[in-house]
Design a protein around this motif. Sequence first.
Motif, mmCIF file in Angstrom:
data_model
loop_
_atom_site.group_PDB
_atom_site.id
_atom_site.type_symbol
_atom_site.label_atom_id
_atom_site.label_comp_id
_atom_site.label_asym_id
_atom_site.label_seq_id
_atom_site.Cartn_x
_atom_site.Cartn_y
_atom_site.Cartn_z
ATOM 1 N N TRP A 224 64.162 9.521 98.477
ATOM 2 C CA TRP A 224 65.577 9.353 98.801
ATOM 3 C C TRP A 224 65.943 10.197 100.010
ATOM 4 O O TRP A 224 65.159 11.035 100.455
ATOM 5 N N TRP A 227 71.314 12.707 101.283
ATOM 6 C CA TRP A 227 72.658 12.400 100.795
ATOM 7 C C TRP A 227 72.654 12.016 99.323
ATOM 8 O O TRP A 227 73.690 12.132 98.643
ATOM 9 N N ILE A 228 71.532 11.574 98.810
ATOM 10 C CA ILE A 228 71.481 11.075 97.432
ATOM 11 C C ILE A 228 71.756 12.175 96.405
ATOM 12 O O ILE A 228 72.569 11.982 95.484
ATOM 13 N N LEU A 231 75.455 12.789 96.186
ATOM 14 C CA LEU A 231 76.157 11.755 95.433
ATOM 15 C C LEU A 231 75.931 11.893 93.931
ATOM 16 O O LEU A 231 76.866 11.775 93.131
ATOM 17 N N VAL A 232 74.690 12.154 93.543
ATOM 18 C CA VAL A 232 74.348 12.230 92.127
ATOM 19 C C VAL A 232 75.158 13.314 91.421
ATOM 20 O O VAL A 232 75.680 13.113 90.322
ATOM 21 N N THR A 287 79.256 7.767 90.350
ATOM 22 C CA THR A 287 78.617 8.345 91.543
ATOM 23 C C THR A 287 77.106 8.176 91.467
ATOM 24 O O THR A 287 76.443 7.936 92.479
ATOM 25 N N SER A 290 76.313 4.605 92.363
ATOM 26 C CA SER A 290 76.463 4.412 93.808
ATOM 27 C C SER A 290 75.291 5.032 94.557
ATOM 28 O O SER A 290 74.871 4.519 95.597
ATOM 29 N N ALA A 291 74.734 6.132 94.012
ATOM 30 C CA ALA A 291 73.560 6.745 94.642
ATOM 31 C C ALA A 291 72.357 5.824 94.555
ATOM 32 O O ALA A 291 71.593 5.679 95.524
ATOM 33 N N THR A 294 73.055 3.045 97.018
ATOM 34 C CA THR A 294 73.067 3.558 98.384
ATOM 35 C C THR A 294 71.671 3.901 98.873
ATOM 36 O O THR A 294 71.390 3.822 100.072
ATOM 37 N N ASN A 295 70.787 4.266 97.957
ATOM 38 C CA ASN A 295 69.438 4.666 98.355
ATOM 39 C C ASN A 295 68.679 3.546 99.046
ATOM 40 O O ASN A 295 67.721 3.801 99.783
ATOM 41 N N GLN A 302 75.127 5.188 103.779
ATOM 42 C CA GLN A 302 75.062 6.322 102.860
ATOM 43 C C GLN A 302 76.152 7.347 103.183
ATOM 44 O O GLN A 302 76.836 7.853 102.283
ATOM 45 N N VAL A 306 79.431 8.526 100.810
ATOM 46 C CA VAL A 306 79.772 9.928 100.518
ATOM 47 C C VAL A 306 81.204 10.231 100.946
ATOM 48 O O VAL A 306 81.965 10.891 100.218
#
Length: 331
Positions: A224, A227-228, A231-232, A287, A290-291, A294-295, A302, A306
Motif C-alpha cells: 500500500w 496514505w493507506i 485512512l485506516v 474509513t 475507503s482505504a 483507495t489502495n 488517494q 484523505v
Amino acid sequence: MDLSFPLSITVAAPLLSFLLSFFSILWLITVKNDLFLDQPNERSLHRVPVSRIGGLGLLFGVIATWLCYSITIPDSVLIGIGSLMVISLADDVWRAPIWCRLMVQTVVAVWFSMSLLLDVYGWGFVAGTVVAIIWMSNLYNFMDGSDGLAGGMAVIGFGVYGWLAYVAGANDFAVINFSITAAAMAFLMHNFYPARIFMGDVGSIPLGYLAAALGVLGWLYHLWSMWIPVLVFFPFIADATVTLIKRLLQGKKIWRAHREHYYQRIVQSGFGHRNTALAIYGLMLATGASAVWTNEQDMAIQIRVVMVWGSIYLVLMGVSDWNHGTHSDQG
C-alpha cells in the motif's frame, strides 16, 4: 517476505492468538492487586476500580503466536514491542516519569526507522517517520479512554492491514496483522461495555507503535501507499491530533489526563460507552473500506480521499465544539 507462507497458517495462527489472549485476559481479570487497578477519578469515565493490565494478555497471545509459527518480523519491531511493554507497564503500576517513557519510545522509533529506512530514504524521511511513530504510539493511548474503543480500533485497523496483505498474496504479513486482530477481538469480549478489564498503557502504547510500524512495513513491501495507514486509523488520528493542537493553543499541559477528546464528550453527553463505541466503529469501518478501495487507485485519488475525510471530520468536530460551547453557556 515469504509469499509462499502456508494458507492454513493464515487461519490457524489467528485462532491460536485469540485463544491465548482470551484465556490469559480472563485470568488477569481475577488479579485484584491494587497496583493493577485503575481507580476512578474526576477525569475518568468509569466509576468502579477496574484492572488496567489487559494489554498484557492481548500482546501475549500475539507474540506467542508469532514465535510458535516462526513468523518473520524485523528484530527492531519485536524488541521494540517488548521495550514499550516494559516501560508502559511500569507507568501503569508506578507512574513512570514522562521523560523516561518518551526516551524509550524515541529509542524504539529511531532504531526501527534507521534500520529499515536510512540507507534508501535518508535522514529527513527517518526523522519524519520517528515523529510519526512516537505520535501514533501516544495518540493510541490517548484514545484508550472508553469501553471498547481502542480494542475495536485494533480489530478493524489491523484487520484491514491483514486483508490488504492477504489479497496481495503476502500471507506472512497477513498473519502478522490477523494475529493482532484476533487477540484484540478476544480482548474486546472482556472490554466492551461494561468493561471488566482495561487495556492500559501496556497495551495501547505498543498497539499504537504497531499501527505505525506495520503501516510503514506494508509500504516498504509495496502492499500500500503511505496514505493507506492514515485512512485506516483516521478516526483516532483526527480526534487525538485536533485535541492536542487545541490544548497546545490553550496553553494546557498536553501530557496531563483530561476529558476533552471528542469521543469523551460523546460519552458524557449521555450517548454512553456502548453507543459511542458502535458509532465510532461505523466511522472506522467506513474509513477502512475507503482505504481498501483507495489502495487500487492512483496517488491523486488517494490524496483526495484523505482530504475528503479530513473535511468530514473537521465539520463533525466543529459541530461538536459549537454544541459543547452552547451547553456550557447554558450551564
